[in-house]
Design a protein around this motif. Structure first.
Motif, PDB file in Angstrom:
ATOM      1  N   GLN A 247      46.421 -46.362  33.447  1.00 57.79           N
ATOM      2  CA  GLN A 247      46.999 -46.785  32.123  1.00 57.79           C
ATOM      3  C   GLN A 247      46.166 -47.062  31.339  1.00 57.79           C
ATOM      4  N   VAL A 248      46.015 -47.025  29.600  1.00 55.33           N
ATOM      5  CA  VAL A 248      44.738 -47.192  28.746  1.00 55.33           C
ATOM      6  C   VAL A 248      44.489 -47.642  27.512  1.00 55.33           C
ATOM      7  N   VAL A 249      43.251 -48.591  27.647  1.00 55.14           N
ATOM      8  CA  VAL A 249      43.266 -49.404  25.857  1.00 55.14           C
ATOM      9  C   VAL A 249      42.474 -48.343  25.498  1.00 55.14           C
ATOM     10  N   ASN A 250      42.276 -47.674  24.563  1.00 54.90           N
ATOM     11  CA  ASN A 250      40.902 -47.490  23.964  1.00 54.90           C
ATOM     12  C   ASN A 250      40.999 -46.231  22.503  1.00 54.90           C
ATOM     13  N   ARG A 251      39.640 -46.337  22.385  1.00 56.29           N
ATOM     14  CA  ARG A 251      40.689 -45.367  21.257  1.00 56.29           C
ATOM     15  C   ARG A 251      39.123 -44.624  21.040  1.00 56.29           C
ATOM     16  N   HIS A 252      39.582 -43.112  20.653  1.00 58.49           N
ATOM     17  CA  HIS A 252      38.650 -42.236  20.178  1.00 58.49           C
ATOM     18  C   HIS A 252      38.521 -41.279  18.990  1.00 58.49           C
ATOM     19  N   THR A 253      37.548 -41.155  18.720  1.00 62.49           N
ATOM     20  CA  THR A 253      37.399 -39.652  17.538  1.00 62.49           C
ATOM     21  C   THR A 253      36.393 -38.782  18.634  1.00 62.49           C
ATOM     22  N   ALA A 254      36.808 -37.833  17.643  1.00 63.44           N
ATOM     23  CA  ALA A 254      36.448 -37.105  18.138  1.00 63.44           C
ATOM     24  C   ALA A 254      36.776 -35.192  16.820  1.00 63.44           C
TER      25      ALA A 254
ATOM     26  N   GLY B 271      41.592 -30.727  28.067  1.00 65.66           N
ATOM     27  CA  GLY B 271      42.010 -29.654  27.335  1.00 65.66           C
ATOM     28  C   GLY B 271      41.799 -29.199  26.207  1.00 65.66           C
ATOM     29  N   GLU B 272      40.067 -29.327  25.912  1.00 68.50           N
ATOM     30  CA  GLU B 272      39.636 -29.162  24.526  1.00 68.50           C
ATOM     31  C   GLU B 272      39.628 -27.936  24.989  1.00 68.50           C
ATOM     32  N   THR B 273      39.409 -26.446  24.052  1.00 67.88           N
ATOM     33  CA  THR B 273      38.730 -25.133  24.753  1.00 67.88           C
ATOM     34  C   THR B 273      37.560 -25.114  23.969  1.00 67.88           C
ATOM     35  N   GLY B 274      36.807 -25.455  23.294  1.00 61.25           N
ATOM     36  CA  GLY B 274      35.336 -25.795  22.351  1.00 61.25           C
ATOM     37  C   GLY B 274      34.837 -26.648  22.994  1.00 61.25           C
ATOM     38  N   ASN B 275      33.607 -26.274  21.770  1.00 57.37           N
ATOM     39  CA  ASN B 275      32.219 -28.004  21.130  1.00 57.37           C
ATOM     40  C   ASN B 275      33.142 -29.331  21.332  1.00 57.37           C
ATOM     41  N   THR B 276      32.742 -29.523  21.420  1.00 57.44           N
ATOM     42  CA  THR B 276      34.300 -31.276  21.082  1.00 57.44           C
ATOM     43  C   THR B 276      33.119 -32.558  21.096  1.00 57.44           C
ATOM     44  N   LEU B 277      32.512 -33.037  20.480  1.00 60.10           N
ATOM     45  CA  LEU B 277      32.059 -34.747  20.581  1.00 60.10           C
ATOM     46  C   LEU B 277      32.836 -35.724  20.439  1.00 60.10           C
ATOM     47  N   PHE B 278      33.076 -36.548  21.808  1.00 58.56           N
ATOM     48  CA  PHE B 278      34.215 -37.591  20.924  1.00 58.56           C
ATOM     49  C   PHE B 278      33.227 -38.745  20.657  1.00 58.56           C
ATOM     50  N   ALA B 279      33.704 -39.680  20.595  1.00 55.64           N
ATOM     51  CA  ALA B 279      33.251 -41.406  20.588  1.00 55.64           C
ATOM     52  C   ALA B 279      34.222 -42.086  20.941  1.00 55.64           C
ATOM     53  N   THR B 280      34.153 -42.296  21.941  1.00 57.90           N
ATOM     54  CA  THR B 280      35.266 -43.557  22.396  1.00 57.90           C
ATOM     55  C   THR B 280      34.742 -45.574  22.933  1.00 57.90           C
ATOM     56  N   SER B 281      36.427 -45.917  22.162  1.00 60.25           N
ATOM     57  CA  SER B 281      35.722 -47.182  22.852  1.00 60.25           C
ATOM     58  C   SER B 281      37.146 -47.984  23.673  1.00 60.25           C
ATOM     59  N   TRP B 282      36.436 -48.747  24.199  1.00 61.37           N
ATOM     60  CA  TRP B 282      37.258 -48.614  25.718  1.00 61.37           C
ATOM     61  C   TRP B 282      37.490 -50.383  25.640  1.00 61.37           C
ATOM     62  N   GLU B 283      38.840 -50.591  25.429  1.00 62.39           N
ATOM     63  CA  GLU B 283      39.473 -52.197  25.530  1.00 62.39           C
ATOM     64  C   GLU B 283      39.392 -52.253  27.097  1.00 62.39           C
TER      65      GLU B 283
END
Length: 470
Positions: free
Chosen positions: A358-365, A338-350
């Motif tokens: 169904q997911v339980v996580n937290r991400h920063t983009a 769904g992103e249209t250009g350069n993106t860096l994700f940091a994601t922590s998964w529970e």
């Protein structure tokens, strides 16, 4: 909560871990032996030593060792570390280690150099000798048999041995030698440190400079790495995961590992790359890698939705299992999810449910370009998960996402699909990795990570793993 970026590693975790886990399957007791708490029975070890290079100065030191279990319970050798102390002779001198022969197999013996925390006139460095899980265990009363080692300067200048703490010119036959210390699970169990003070516990760390000859180098598996060859997600359905797409050489003048992804617009032509540790034994502490992300292919037209990663992960025991964990750096140079250009994700998964999504996580983009070399640091303590990029705090995820059990460490590069670039012209993308470092139970800054890496390299150490098996 975003879901689309994160379904992809659920399948990867199952594939990676299923294949990895399927593949795992002297003298009388010394008076100076120490103990390490080991449940109902204390661990007791004794170290014997001899040398075949007894001169005061030599081209190579030749410490030869045996380790005996003087206790009442078996001892797993992967939990045992030995230290041979010496002087570097010159402040910037680098050293090399070799195992010539060992009853348990030289492939199961590891060596790493490190500075002494409190130097003395007879010791400012030490060689730490360890064992892989394949070395097995010592039954009560049993010993390892001979371990024949060599140490030399990287520039092949002579070594002055006469002022080395652990050297014994008169020791030409095996005998108990408390000047080589032994540790079990981080506790000193044999010997006396230089200066007579307490022995510093060994650093529990993994460091790899990726100085291998190629994907078929037997040292890779000996050092605990697995190159993916089995099918499945993430990425293009029907694509191939190719061990040969993980290569080793140089990048920008430094030794580096390269992960290569290739496609000509079809599943049959798509080849992806992944490398992971075989053991899940990493939990709290610092994870660091210097990674070169690429904003463009090395050949062919651009535009594919390529994913470049560095992550830690364990296996999902059941849908929504509470003890699942995963921590990702993921760079999308051409967008995707769904992103249209350069993106860096940091994601922590529970946790997650692979059946329902169904997911339980937290991400920063951060929707910005991160092409080029990046210093990636992930720290996990009892309070939070923190991600750093080039020394800058990138994301903090709270204690709800802390790991409940150990993980493996991995890198991969793959395509989310083929919709990003419809061309049938061949193209290839590359991600480079300079090194990886994990320090157990220590939270390090980016500057401290750089210091640790520099110390390994100054000591001539290209690989060390002193993290005990979980």
């Amino acid at each position: 909560m975003r879901r689309s970026p994160h379904r992809r590693l659920r399948t990867a975790a199952v594939g990676v871990l299923a294949a990895t886990l399927a593949s795992l399957g002297l003298a009388t007791p010394a008076a100076s032996a120490g103990t390490s708490p080991g449940g109902a029975t204390d661990v007791r070890l004794a170290v014997q030593y001899r040398t075949t290079a007894a001169a005061a100065s030599a081209q190579q030191a030749t410490p030869q060792l045996t380790v005996r279990n003087t206790g009442a319970a078996p001892v797993r050798l992967a939990d045992v570390k030995l230290r041979y102390y010496f002087t570097a002779d010159a402040p910037g001198a680098a050293h090399r280690f070799a195992c010539d022969w060992a009853v348990r197999g030289c492939a199961n013996v590891t060596g790493a150099f490190a500075p002494v925390a409190t130097p003395t006139a007879t010791a400012d460095r030490y060689l730490e000798v360890g064992f892989t899980a394949a070395a097995g265990s010592l039954a009560p009363g049993a010993d390892t048999g001979e371990i024949r080692l060599r140490v030399h300067r990287a520039d092949w200048q002579p070594l002055k041995q006469s002022d080395d703490y652990s050297f014994g010119a008169e020791r030409t036959t095996y005998a108990d030698w408390p000047k080589v210390t032994a540790h079990h699970a981080g506790a000193a169990v044999w010997g006396t440190a230089p200066g007579g003070g307490p022995v510093d516990p060994p650093a529990r760390a993994l460091f790899d400079d990726f100085a291998y000859t190629g994907s078929a180098d037997p040292a890779l598996s000996a050092h605990g790495w697995s190159l993916r060859s089995w099918p499945g997600g993430p990425g293009v359905p029907g694509a191939t995961w190719t061990p040969e797409n993980v290569s080793f050489g140089t990048a920008d003048g430094a030794s580096a590992m390269t992960l290569r992804t290739e496609t000509a617009g079809s599943a049959a032509s798509t080849r992806q790359a992944e490398i992971a540790t075989s053991a899940m034994k990493f939990r709290n502490g610092t994870y660091a890698a210097r990674v070169k992300f690429s904003d463009a292919p090395v050949s062919g037209p651009d535009g594919d939705h390529v994913i470049q990663t560095f992550f830690a992960i364990n296996d999902l025991k059941a849908p929504m299992a509470d003890d699942y964990a995963e921590y990702d750096f993921e760079y999308l140079p051409n967008g995707g999810w769904g992103e249209t250009g350069n993106t860096l994700f940091a994601t922590s998964w529970e946790t997650y449910d692979p059946n329902t999504g169904q997911v339980v996580n937290r991400h920063t983009a951060d929707r910005a370009g991160y092409g080029g070399w990046r210093d990636l640091v992930l720290t996990i303590d009892d309070t939070a998960v923190r991600y750093y990029v080039d020394g800058r705090l990138f994301a903090t995820h709270d204690a709800a996402f802390l790991p409940e059990r150990p993980m493996l460490i991995a890198f991969n590069q793959w395509l989310t699909g083929l919709a990003g670039q419809p061309s049938t012209e061949p193209r290839a993308y590359e991600q480079h990795v300079d090194y990886v470092l994990h320090v157990q139970d220590e939270v390090l800054s980016a500057a401290q990570v750089a210091e640790r890496v520099a110390a390994y390299r100054a000591a001539g150490t290209t690989f060390a793993d002193t993290v005990p098996a979980a």
